[in-house]
Design a protein around this motif. Structure first.
Motif, mmCIF file in Angstrom:
data_model
loop_
_atom_site.group_PDB
_atom_site.id
_atom_site.type_symbol
_atom_site.label_atom_id
_atom_site.label_comp_id
_atom_site.label_asym_id
_atom_site.label_seq_id
_atom_site.Cartn_x
_atom_site.Cartn_y
_atom_site.Cartn_z
ATOM 1 N N TRP A 178 0.835 -1.201 0.000
ATOM 2 C CA TRP A 178 0.000 0.000 0.000
ATOM 3 C C TRP A 178 0.872 1.253 0.000
ATOM 4 C CZ3 TRP A 178 -0.855 4.382 2.843
ATOM 5 C CH2 TRP A 178 -2.055 5.076 2.609
ATOM 6 N N PHE A 179 1.878 1.293 0.879
ATOM 7 C CA PHE A 179 2.761 2.466 0.957
ATOM 8 C C PHE A 179 3.519 2.684 -0.359
ATOM 9 C CE2 PHE A 179 2.710 1.571 5.672
ATOM 10 C CZ PHE A 179 2.090 2.750 6.030
ATOM 11 N N ILE A 180 4.006 1.614 -0.940
ATOM 12 C CA ILE A 180 4.774 1.725 -2.188
ATOM 13 C C ILE A 180 3.878 2.221 -3.321
ATOM 14 C CG2 ILE A 180 5.992 0.371 -3.953
ATOM 15 C CD1 ILE A 180 6.985 -1.409 -1.544
ATOM 16 N N PRO A 192 14.499 5.581 -3.122
ATOM 17 C CA PRO A 192 13.885 5.036 -1.899
ATOM 18 C C PRO A 192 12.672 4.160 -2.171
ATOM 19 C CG PRO A 192 14.442 7.339 -1.586
ATOM 20 C CD PRO A 192 14.617 7.050 -3.049
ATOM 21 N N ILE A 193 11.860 4.554 -3.170
ATOM 22 C CA ILE A 193 10.685 3.731 -3.505
ATOM 23 C C ILE A 193 11.132 2.383 -4.063
ATOM 24 C CG2 ILE A 193 8.579 3.570 -4.886
ATOM 25 C CD1 ILE A 193 8.496 6.626 -4.961
ATOM 26 N N ALA A 194 12.113 2.411 -4.972
ATOM 27 C CA ALA A 194 12.599 1.170 -5.576
ATOM 28 C C ALA A 194 13.233 0.256 -4.534
ATOM 29 C CB ALA A 194 13.605 1.495 -6.680
ATOM 30 N N ARG A 195 13.983 0.846 -3.605
ATOM 31 C CA ARG A 195 14.614 0.034 -2.551
ATOM 32 C C ARG A 195 13.556 -0.630 -1.679
ATOM 33 N NH1 ARG A 195 19.544 -0.556 -0.517
ATOM 34 N NH2 ARG A 195 20.371 1.120 -1.837
ATOM 35 N N CYS A 196 12.510 0.101 -1.333
ATOM 36 C CA CYS A 196 11.434 -0.474 -0.517
ATOM 37 C C CYS A 196 10.720 -1.591 -1.265
ATOM 38 C CB CYS A 196 10.444 0.614 -0.108
ATOM 39 S SG CYS A 196 11.061 1.698 1.199
ATOM 40 N N TYR A 197 10.573 -1.431 -2.573
ATOM 41 C CA TYR A 197 9.942 -2.479 -3.374
ATOM 42 C C TYR A 197 10.771 -3.759 -3.334
ATOM 43 C CZ TYR A 197 8.069 -5.057 -7.334
ATOM 44 O OH TYR A 197 7.534 -6.047 -8.126
ATOM 45 N N ALA A 198 12.083 -3.630 -3.504
ATOM 46 C CA ALA A 198 12.956 -4.806 -3.462
ATOM 47 C C ALA A 198 12.916 -5.472 -2.093
ATOM 48 C CB ALA A 198 14.384 -4.404 -3.821
ATOM 49 N N GLN A 199 12.927 -4.648 -1.037
ATOM 50 C CA GLN A 199 12.887 -5.170 0.327
ATOM 51 C C GLN A 199 11.573 -5.904 0.574
ATOM 52 O OE1 GLN A 199 13.589 -2.091 3.235
ATOM 53 N NE2 GLN A 199 13.548 -3.489 4.978
ATOM 54 N N MET A 200 10.469 -5.340 0.078
ATOM 55 C CA MET A 200 9.171 -5.975 0.248
ATOM 56 C C MET A 200 9.103 -7.318 -0.477
ATOM 57 S SD MET A 200 6.182 -6.667 -1.566
ATOM 58 C CE MET A 200 6.237 -5.499 -2.919
ATOM 59 N N CYS A 201 9.608 -7.371 -1.710
ATOM 60 C CA CYS A 201 9.550 -8.613 -2.489
ATOM 61 C C CYS A 201 10.316 -9.741 -1.788
ATOM 62 C CB CYS A 201 10.109 -8.384 -3.889
ATOM 63 S SG CYS A 201 9.007 -7.452 -4.975
ATOM 64 N N TRP A 209 7.765 -1.015 7.744
ATOM 65 C CA TRP A 209 8.128 0.241 8.412
ATOM 66 C C TRP A 209 9.008 1.112 7.512
ATOM 67 C CZ3 TRP A 209 6.408 3.684 11.207
ATOM 68 C CH2 TRP A 209 7.203 4.609 11.898
ATOM 69 N N ALA A 210 9.915 0.485 6.764
ATOM 70 C CA ALA A 210 10.737 1.238 5.818
ATOM 71 C C ALA A 210 9.862 1.887 4.747
ATOM 72 C CB ALA A 210 11.774 0.325 5.175
ATOM 73 N N ALA A 211 8.871 1.150 4.258
ATOM 74 C CA ALA A 211 7.971 1.688 3.240
ATOM 75 C C ALA A 211 7.099 2.802 3.805
ATOM 76 C CB ALA A 211 7.098 0.570 2.679
ATOM 77 N N ALA A 212 6.687 2.664 5.061
ATOM 78 C CA ALA A 212 5.883 3.710 5.705
ATOM 79 C C ALA A 212 6.672 5.009 5.805
ATOM 80 C CB ALA A 212 5.444 3.241 7.088
ATOM 81 N N ASP A 213 7.909 4.907 6.252
ATOM 82 C CA ASP A 213 8.765 6.090 6.391
ATOM 83 C C ASP A 213 9.007 6.728 5.019
ATOM 84 O OD1 ASP A 213 10.536 7.738 8.139
ATOM 85 O OD2 ASP A 213 12.091 6.958 6.798
ATOM 86 N N MET A 214 9.279 5.898 4.025
ATOM 87 C CA MET A 214 9.502 6.385 2.664
ATOM 88 C C MET A 214 8.267 7.097 2.120
ATOM 89 S SD MET A 214 8.346 5.472 -0.563
ATOM 90 C CE MET A 214 7.883 3.762 -0.371
ATOM 91 N N CYS A 215 7.089 6.555 2.399
ATOM 92 C CA CYS A 215 5.854 7.126 1.880
ATOM 93 C C CYS A 215 5.601 8.509 2.457
ATOM 94 C CB CYS A 215 4.692 6.192 2.190
ATOM 95 S SG CYS A 215 3.164 6.610 1.329
ATOM 96 N N VAL A 216 5.832 8.660 3.743
ATOM 97 C CA VAL A 216 5.698 9.989 4.359
ATOM 98 C C VAL A 216 6.679 10.963 3.730
ATOM 99 C CG1 VAL A 216 6.012 11.304 6.494
ATOM 100 C CG2 VAL A 216 4.785 9.133 6.549
#
Length: 385
Positions: A257-259, A285-294, A329-336
């Protein structure tokens, strides 16, 4: 990750249901600190909360892996599965160790929504995650048990009909192993609230409907005992693994959702004559969060499949919860950060989801305890606590 055809159907069904509960619904509930009754009722009617109940008792008889997909999609749609997720993982203890009479009495009524099993009484103010040091005592008195003690962080107790309670039935100093002497009880809260049980809400930074509960000479029938007396700690371990996997799946949903929210905003927000999504400082930051999520998503489904196969999935469940909560949490911080000031505005829903996501690096088990578990039980390092 490639879904099976069944998972694709589950995803689309959950998405359709969640579309009926947009951000405005959740903002209203959050503002009023109200329980989302309508959402939970809708999940029940669609059979999602009976996912793990066998068909013979009126449930769907799905795997934990399929249940994880349900919880993931709820979060990815912007809704909050914490309002109902306990019913899935509490179920495991009843399914594995409950008597046939208990299953016949409760499971069909839970499946239809006549009864809610949402409360899991384990944590205490003095012991926290040191479950073996809990002080709530259950003493046998004829055909009853008398219970005294206190629980904390027992979420949804005000909105549940049944509670799974862990209490000490044999003093710790009288057992050969510290894991013995704890027992599990399935309590009909409708009969004891105000008569031995007192529930007090705890206001927190997110709308999580959590409480503390006091037991004062609360009497319950001996038939409320689940399985054998004194074996309760072993009984809940498997349920805790299911809990960690399902909540890890929720974290994956939150991360998605955040990404998606950040990606959409970056494509639309124009500053200095260009979309901010063109800037590597926003893209990376968005791309890094995507990789971390996957990566975390793969671990979550691996853990669920180990659980479904009957393996000892303690390490996998813990790693799934660790990786998914950190990805969320990383994606949440990135989204803000991507939204800037608008990330703090209620109407964007980012700040609400941000607050909700913060919980899961702390509960239901903290990151540090997961690391301690892996260090000791997987890597063979000395016990650190």
């Amino acid at each position: 990750m490639t879904d099976s055809e069944n998972f694709a159907e589950i995803r689309s069904s959950v998405q359709a249901l969640c579309a009926e509960f947009p951000g405005a619904y959740w903002r209203e509930k959050d503002s009023a600190r109200a329980y989302p009754e309508e959402f939970v009722d809708a999940l029940t009617r669609q059979g999602f909360l009976a996912a793990l109940i066998p068909e013979v008792y009126g449930g769907s008889g799905l795997t934990l892996d399929a249940a994880a997909v349900i919880m993931e999609e709820i979060q990815a749609s912007g809704c909050n599965g914490a309002s109902a997720h306990a019913q899935m993982y509490i179920m495991n203890t009843l399914l594995k160790y409950g008597s046939e009479a208990q299953k016949q009495e409760y499971l069909p009524r839970i499946a239809t929504g006549e009864l809610r099993l949402q409360a899991f009484g384990v944590s205490e103010p003095t012991s926290g995650t040191d479950t073996l040091s809990l002080r709530t005592i259950a003493v046998r008195d004829g055909d009853e048990y008398v219970i005294n003690g206190q629980k904390i962080w027992t979420s949804r107790a005000e909105y549940s009909d049944l509670m799974m309670l862990l209490a000490r039935t044999t003093p710790r100093e009288e057992v050969a192993s510290k894991t013995e002497g704890l027992s599990i009880f399935l309590i009909d809260m409708r009969k004891v609230v105000g008569s031995g049980m007192t529930i007090k809400p705890i206001r927190t930074m997110m709308n999580h409907s959590t409480t503390e509960i006091f037991f004062d000479d609360m009497r319950i029938p001996a038939t409320a005992l689940v399985g054998e007396e004194g074996k309760g700690f072993r009984y809940i371990l498997s349920g805790m693994n299911a809990e960690r996997i399902l909540i890890a799946a929720e974290c994956i949903g939150d991360a998605k959702w955040f990404i998606n929210k950040a990606t959409d905003y970056a494509k639309e927000r124009n500053v200095f004559g260009r979309f901010i999504g063109q800037n590597q400082g926003v893209q990376f930051p968005i791309a890094r969060c995507y990789a971390q999520m996957c990566a975390a998503e793969l671990m979550v489904h691996h853990a669920a499949r180990v659980f479904d196969a009957g393996g000892n999935g303690g390490a996998e469940a813990n790693m799934a919860k660790l990786l998914a909560s950190e990805a969320s949490w990383a994606a949440a911080d990135m989204c803000v950060q991507t939204h800037g000031g608008f990330g703090f505005a209620e109407e964007y829903d980012v700040e609400r989801k941000f607050r909700e996501a913060r919980l899961y690096t702390v509960a239901p088990i903290s990151t540090n305890l997961i690391l301690s578990y892996l260090a000791e039980h997987v890597l063979g390092l000395p016990r650190s606590y």
